[in-house]
Design a protein around this motif. Structure first.
Motif, PDB file in Angstrom:
ATOM      1  N   VAL A 188      29.100  47.693  48.452  1.00  0.00           N
ATOM      2  CA  VAL A 188      30.084  48.549  48.182  1.00  0.00           C
ATOM      3  C   VAL A 188      30.108  50.007  47.569  1.00  0.00           C
ATOM      4  O   VAL A 188      30.396  51.026  48.101  1.00  0.00           O
ATOM      5  N   GLN A 189      29.454  49.835  46.550  1.00  0.00           N
ATOM      6  CA  GLN A 189      29.272  51.000  45.689  1.00  0.00           C
ATOM      7  C   GLN A 189      28.186  51.920  46.322  1.00  0.00           C
ATOM      8  O   GLN A 189      28.337  53.237  46.570  1.00  0.00           O
TER       9      GLN A 189
ATOM     10  N   ILE B 105      27.608  52.112  49.613  1.00  0.00           N
ATOM     11  CA  ILE B 105      28.176  52.783  50.838  1.00  0.00           C
ATOM     12  C   ILE B 105      29.189  54.088  50.501  1.00  0.00           C
ATOM     13  O   ILE B 105      29.094  55.218  51.157  1.00  0.00           O
ATOM     14  N   GLU B 106      29.789  54.071  49.393  1.00  0.00           N
ATOM     15  CA  GLU B 106      30.513  55.203  48.897  1.00  0.00           C
ATOM     16  C   GLU B 106      29.637  56.274  48.256  1.00  0.00           C
ATOM     17  O   GLU B 106      29.812  57.525  48.395  1.00  0.00           O
ATOM     18  N   THR B 107      28.534  55.964  47.661  1.00  0.00           N
ATOM     19  CA  THR B 107      27.642  56.843  46.865  1.00  0.00           C
ATOM     20  C   THR B 107      26.593  57.394  47.885  1.00  0.00           C
ATOM     21  O   THR B 107      26.582  58.715  48.176  1.00  0.00           O
TER      22      THR B 107
END
Length: 147
Positions: free
Chosen positions: A95-96, A98-100
């Motif tokens: 999840v992290q 995908i955001e960064t």
């Protein structure tokens, strides 16, 4: 549809098209690349086994450098800074990430898949034509030897 001869025989059109389809899906970061390549090879009437086999250019050994290269292409095109990361096998890391790093990675994968698919198609098409020309010249030379 599976009885179409182009799906199973190698000719210039079906081989170069299959190579392009396989290379296109090889750069997609999904676990079912072979199924996607097969699903597209059938309506495009390109060689099915070759399109599925070409996907294996990205295998467990080559995937890290290829996907890292795609990430670098994405950061270059988007003008975003390269972020340092370390791989972890858990959902929070996914999840992290995908955001960064996700947007640059996905843009890079798209660019690489389109670019290498086109290069693969035209390269194999050219090499196939070159091979046929060479075979014809050899056939003529064998049929009409110089005195």
């Amino acid at each position: 549809m599976l009885h179409d001869p182009n799906l199973w025989h190698l000719n210039r059109r079906s081989a170069s098209g299959a190579f392009a389809v396989g290379l296109f899906f090889a750069f997609w970061p999904v676990p079912f690349q072979m199924w996607l390549a097969a699903a597209i090879a059938i309506p495009l009437r390109v060689n099915l086994p070759l399109s599925v086999a070409t996907v294996w250019i990205t295998n467990p050994f080559t995937m890290p450098p290829i996907f890292y290269g795609a990430y670098l292409v994405g950061t270059t095109v988007m003008g975003s800074p390269e972020r340092k990361f370390s791989f972890q096998l858990n959902w929070d890391w996914v999840v992290q990430s995908i955001e960064t790093i996700g947007p640059a990675f996905l843009v890079g994968c798209l660019i690489c898949s389109v670019f290498f698919s086109a290069v693969g198609y035209f390269s194999l098409n050219y090499l196939w034509r070159l091979s046929v020309k060479k075979a014809w010249k050899q056939r003529i030379q064998n049929r009409f030897p110089r005195a």
